[in-house]
Design a protein around this motif. Structure first.
Motif, PDB file in Angstrom:
ATOM      1  N   ARG A   1      -6.443  -1.142  -8.858  1.00 44.54           N
ATOM      2  CA  ARG A   1      -6.329  -0.195 -10.006  1.00 44.54           C
ATOM      3  C   ARG A   1      -5.027  -0.860 -10.904  1.00 44.54           C
ATOM      4  O   ARG A   1      -4.762  -0.401 -11.998  1.00 44.54           O
ATOM      5  CB  ARG A   1      -5.213   1.004  -9.389  1.00 44.54           C
ATOM      6  CG  ARG A   1      -6.439   1.628  -8.419  1.00 44.54           C
ATOM      7  CD  ARG A   1      -6.008   2.908  -7.821  1.00 44.54           C
ATOM      8  NE  ARG A   1      -5.829   4.036  -8.588  1.00 44.54           N
ATOM      9  CZ  ARG A   1      -5.086   5.069  -8.296  1.00 44.54           C
ATOM     10  NH1 ARG A   1      -4.571   5.391  -7.052  1.00 44.54           N
ATOM     11  NH2 ARG A   1      -4.967   6.295  -9.175  1.00 44.54           N
ATOM     12  N   GLY A   2      -4.542  -2.129 -10.510  1.00 50.15           N
ATOM     13  CA  GLY A   2      -3.745  -2.891 -11.644  1.00 50.15           C
ATOM     14  C   GLY A   2      -2.464  -2.232 -11.628  1.00 50.15           C
ATOM     15  O   GLY A   2      -2.009  -1.403 -10.792  1.00 50.15           O
ATOM     16  N   TRP A   3      -1.707  -2.637 -12.614  1.00 52.53           N
ATOM     17  CA  TRP A   3      -0.285  -2.288 -12.793  1.00 52.53           C
ATOM     18  C   TRP A   3      -0.580  -0.866 -13.860  1.00 52.53           C
ATOM     19  O   TRP A   3      -0.973  -1.004 -15.015  1.00 52.53           O
ATOM     20  CB  TRP A   3       0.276  -3.494 -13.773  1.00 52.53           C
ATOM     21  CG  TRP A   3       1.597  -3.374 -14.132  1.00 52.53           C
ATOM     22  CD1 TRP A   3       2.121  -3.317 -15.372  1.00 52.53           C
ATOM     23  CD2 TRP A   3       2.827  -2.843 -13.673  1.00 52.53           C
ATOM     24  NE1 TRP A   3       3.545  -3.129 -15.378  1.00 52.53           N
ATOM     25  CE2 TRP A   3       3.947  -2.937 -13.984  1.00 52.53           C
ATOM     26  CE3 TRP A   3       2.820  -2.497 -11.927  1.00 52.53           C
ATOM     27  CZ2 TRP A   3       5.298  -2.394 -13.932  1.00 52.53           C
ATOM     28  CZ3 TRP A   3       4.086  -2.403 -11.565  1.00 52.53           C
ATOM     29  CH2 TRP A   3       5.187  -2.461 -12.365  1.00 52.53           C
ATOM     30  N   SER A   4      -0.159   0.263 -13.129  1.00 55.18           N
ATOM     31  CA  SER A   4      -0.648   1.585 -13.952  1.00 55.18           C
ATOM     32  C   SER A   4       0.388   2.330 -13.587  1.00 55.18           C
ATOM     33  O   SER A   4       0.827   2.397 -12.469  1.00 55.18           O
ATOM     34  CB  SER A   4      -2.056   1.618 -13.423  1.00 55.18           C
ATOM     35  OG  SER A   4      -2.467   3.219 -13.796  1.00 55.18           O
ATOM     36  N   SER A   5       0.433   3.597 -14.199  1.00 58.82           N
ATOM     37  CA  SER A   5       1.233   4.581 -14.012  1.00 58.82           C
ATOM     38  C   SER A   5       0.646   5.364 -12.720  1.00 58.82           C
ATOM     39  O   SER A   5       1.426   6.424 -12.393  1.00 58.82           O
ATOM     40  CB  SER A   5       1.426   5.488 -15.129  1.00 58.82           C
ATOM     41  OG  SER A   5       0.355   5.846 -15.880  1.00 58.82           O
ATOM     42  N   ASN A   6      -0.528   5.701 -12.429  1.00 58.70           N
ATOM     43  CA  ASN A   6      -1.081   6.216 -11.405  1.00 58.70           C
ATOM     44  C   ASN A   6      -1.201   5.617 -10.312  1.00 58.70           C
ATOM     45  O   ASN A   6      -2.290   5.905  -9.402  1.00 58.70           O
ATOM     46  CB  ASN A   6      -2.493   6.812 -11.870  1.00 58.70           C
ATOM     47  CG  ASN A   6      -3.312   5.901 -12.392  1.00 58.70           C
ATOM     48  OD1 ASN A   6      -3.447   4.778 -12.355  1.00 58.70           O
ATOM     49  ND2 ASN A   6      -4.497   6.314 -13.019  1.00 58.70           N
ATOM     50  N   VAL A   7      -0.487   4.470  -9.771  1.00 58.05           N
ATOM     51  CA  VAL A   7      -0.608   3.839  -8.573  1.00 58.05           C
ATOM     52  C   VAL A   7       0.775   4.193  -7.643  1.00 58.05           C
ATOM     53  O   VAL A   7       1.728   4.163  -8.283  1.00 58.05           O
ATOM     54  CB  VAL A   7      -0.771   2.393  -8.682  1.00 58.05           C
ATOM     55  CG1 VAL A   7      -0.952   1.557  -7.498  1.00 58.05           C
ATOM     56  CG2 VAL A   7      -1.900   2.197  -9.431  1.00 58.05           C
ATOM     57  N   ASP A   8       0.631   4.539  -6.384  1.00 52.93           N
ATOM     58  CA  ASP A   8       1.716   4.374  -5.948  1.00 52.93           C
ATOM     59  C   ASP A   8       2.321   3.120  -5.130  1.00 52.93           C
ATOM     60  O   ASP A   8       1.705   2.472  -4.246  1.00 52.93           O
ATOM     61  CB  ASP A   8       1.516   5.639  -4.278  1.00 52.93           C
ATOM     62  CG  ASP A   8       2.579   5.666  -3.457  1.00 52.93           C
ATOM     63  OD1 ASP A   8       3.705   5.080  -3.581  1.00 52.93           O
ATOM     64  OD2 ASP A   8       2.315   6.227  -2.416  1.00 52.93           O
ATOM     65  N   TYR A   9       3.181   2.662  -5.889  1.00 55.51           N
ATOM     66  CA  TYR A   9       3.617   1.403  -5.496  1.00 55.51           C
ATOM     67  C   TYR A   9       4.502   1.224  -4.142  1.00 55.51           C
ATOM     68  O   TYR A   9       4.655   0.116  -3.554  1.00 55.51           O
ATOM     69  CB  TYR A   9       4.231   0.614  -6.742  1.00 55.51           C
ATOM     70  CG  TYR A   9       3.493   0.343  -7.884  1.00 55.51           C
ATOM     71  CD1 TYR A   9       2.346  -0.722  -7.636  1.00 55.51           C
ATOM     72  CD2 TYR A   9       3.476   1.177  -9.037  1.00 55.51           C
ATOM     73  CE1 TYR A   9       1.705  -0.798  -8.783  1.00 55.51           C
ATOM     74  CE2 TYR A   9       2.598   1.010 -10.041  1.00 55.51           C
ATOM     75  CZ  TYR A   9       1.554   0.140  -9.800  1.00 55.51           C
ATOM     76  OH  TYR A   9       0.607  -0.265 -10.736  1.00 55.51           O
ATOM     77  N   TYR A  10       5.085   2.292  -3.885  1.00 59.68           N
ATOM     78  CA  TYR A  10       5.736   2.288  -2.407  1.00 59.68           C
ATOM     79  C   TYR A  10       4.925   2.004  -1.325  1.00 59.68           C
ATOM     80  O   TYR A  10       5.062   1.131  -0.494  1.00 59.68           O
ATOM     81  CB  TYR A  10       6.654   3.746  -2.286  1.00 59.68           C
ATOM     82  CG  TYR A  10       7.785   3.645  -3.349  1.00 59.68           C
ATOM     83  CD1 TYR A  10       8.832   2.832  -3.174  1.00 59.68           C
ATOM     84  CD2 TYR A  10       7.622   4.317  -4.466  1.00 59.68           C
ATOM     85  CE1 TYR A  10       9.757   3.024  -3.902  1.00 59.68           C
ATOM     86  CE2 TYR A  10       8.671   4.824  -5.000  1.00 59.68           C
ATOM     87  CZ  TYR A  10       9.862   3.816  -4.993  1.00 59.68           C
ATOM     88  OH  TYR A  10      10.822   4.103  -5.838  1.00 59.68           O
ATOM     89  N   SER A  11       3.498   2.704  -1.370  1.00 60.94           N
ATOM     90  CA  SER A  11       2.615   2.329  -0.388  1.00 60.94           C
ATOM     91  C   SER A  11       1.862   0.917  -0.555  1.00 60.94           C
ATOM     92  O   SER A  11       1.625   0.333   0.599  1.00 60.94           O
ATOM     93  CB  SER A  11       1.490   3.490  -0.675  1.00 60.94           C
ATOM     94  OG  SER A  11       2.099   4.822  -0.484  1.00 60.94           O
ATOM     95  N   TRP A  12       1.706   0.623  -1.658  1.00 63.05           N
ATOM     96  CA  TRP A  12       1.038  -0.496  -2.269  1.00 63.05           C
ATOM     97  C   TRP A  12       1.893  -1.671  -1.558  1.00 63.05           C
ATOM     98  O   TRP A  12       1.253  -2.811  -0.630  1.00 63.05           O
ATOM     99  CB  TRP A  12       0.896  -0.950  -3.579  1.00 63.05           C
ATOM    100  CG  TRP A  12       0.171  -2.217  -3.898  1.00 63.05           C
ATOM    101  CD1 TRP A  12      -1.081  -2.515  -3.820  1.00 63.05           C
ATOM    102  CD2 TRP A  12       0.984  -3.606  -4.119  1.00 63.05           C
ATOM    103  NE1 TRP A  12      -1.249  -3.925  -4.144  1.00 63.05           N
ATOM    104  CE2 TRP A  12      -0.067  -4.286  -4.420  1.00 63.05           C
ATOM    105  CE3 TRP A  12       2.312  -3.743  -4.304  1.00 63.05           C
ATOM    106  CZ2 TRP A  12       0.335  -5.651  -4.634  1.00 63.05           C
ATOM    107  CZ3 TRP A  12       2.393  -5.187  -4.771  1.00 63.05           C
ATOM    108  CH2 TRP A  12       1.679  -6.037  -4.879  1.00 63.05           C
ATOM    109  N   ILE A  13       3.225  -1.771  -1.619  1.00 63.93           N
ATOM    110  CA  ILE A  13       4.105  -2.904  -1.113  1.00 63.93           C
ATOM    111  C   ILE A  13       4.513  -2.692   0.393  1.00 63.93           C
ATOM    112  O   ILE A  13       4.880  -3.629   0.981  1.00 63.93           O
ATOM    113  CB  ILE A  13       5.336  -2.757  -1.923  1.00 63.93           C
ATOM    114  CG1 ILE A  13       6.011  -4.222  -2.085  1.00 63.93           C
ATOM    115  CG2 ILE A  13       6.359  -1.587  -1.381  1.00 63.93           C
ATOM    116  CD1 ILE A  13       6.790  -4.468  -3.426  1.00 63.93           C
TER     117      ILE A  13
END
Length: 122
Positions: free
Chosen positions: A31-43
């Motif tokens: 999904r890349g660097w986007s406003s619709n990604v949960d980065y807390y979960s990603w990291i």
């Protein structure tokens, strides 16, 4: 005797540092660097080390960028300054140079969650 000492030094080095290969992380995966990604979960399941790199992929026409915030308050409040740089290529690579905490935001969509805080281990 010197050869044996050198051999033990090399073995000890590999025991302490079993892998010296850096890892490249695509921020947000597919999904890349986007406003619709949960980065807390990603990291959450990642461990970052000195020399690893983060790749920020995003379409340049979508008004995104990568801002390296200077401190937690700038990151937390979605401010643009002070910062250590702003990238706009759409394929930005940041190599983690030292241990510590790094703060990345999108200058435009930080307030909707487009930001990550990365802890770097030695």
């Amino acid at each position: 005797m010197a050869r044996i000492t050198a051999a033990f030094a090399v073995i000890a080095l590999f025991a302490v540092f079993p892998s010296m290969e850096a890892t490249q992380y695509i921020v947000g995966d597919d999904r890349g660097w986007s406003s619709n990604v949960d980065y807390y979960s990603w990291i959450a399941d990642k461990t970052f080390h000195v020399g690893d790199s983060l790749v920020f992929n995003y379409p340049t026409m979508m008004r995104h960028n990568v801002l390296v915030a200077a401190n937690f308050d700038v990151y937390d409040n979605c401010d643009a300054a002070p910062n250590y740089g702003i990238w706009t290529s759409g394929n930005d690579v940041f190599t983690l140079p030292t241990t510590g905490t790094y703060y990345f935001t999108c200058e435009y969509d930080c307030d909707v969650g487009q930001k990550i805080m990365v802890e770097v281990n030695s």
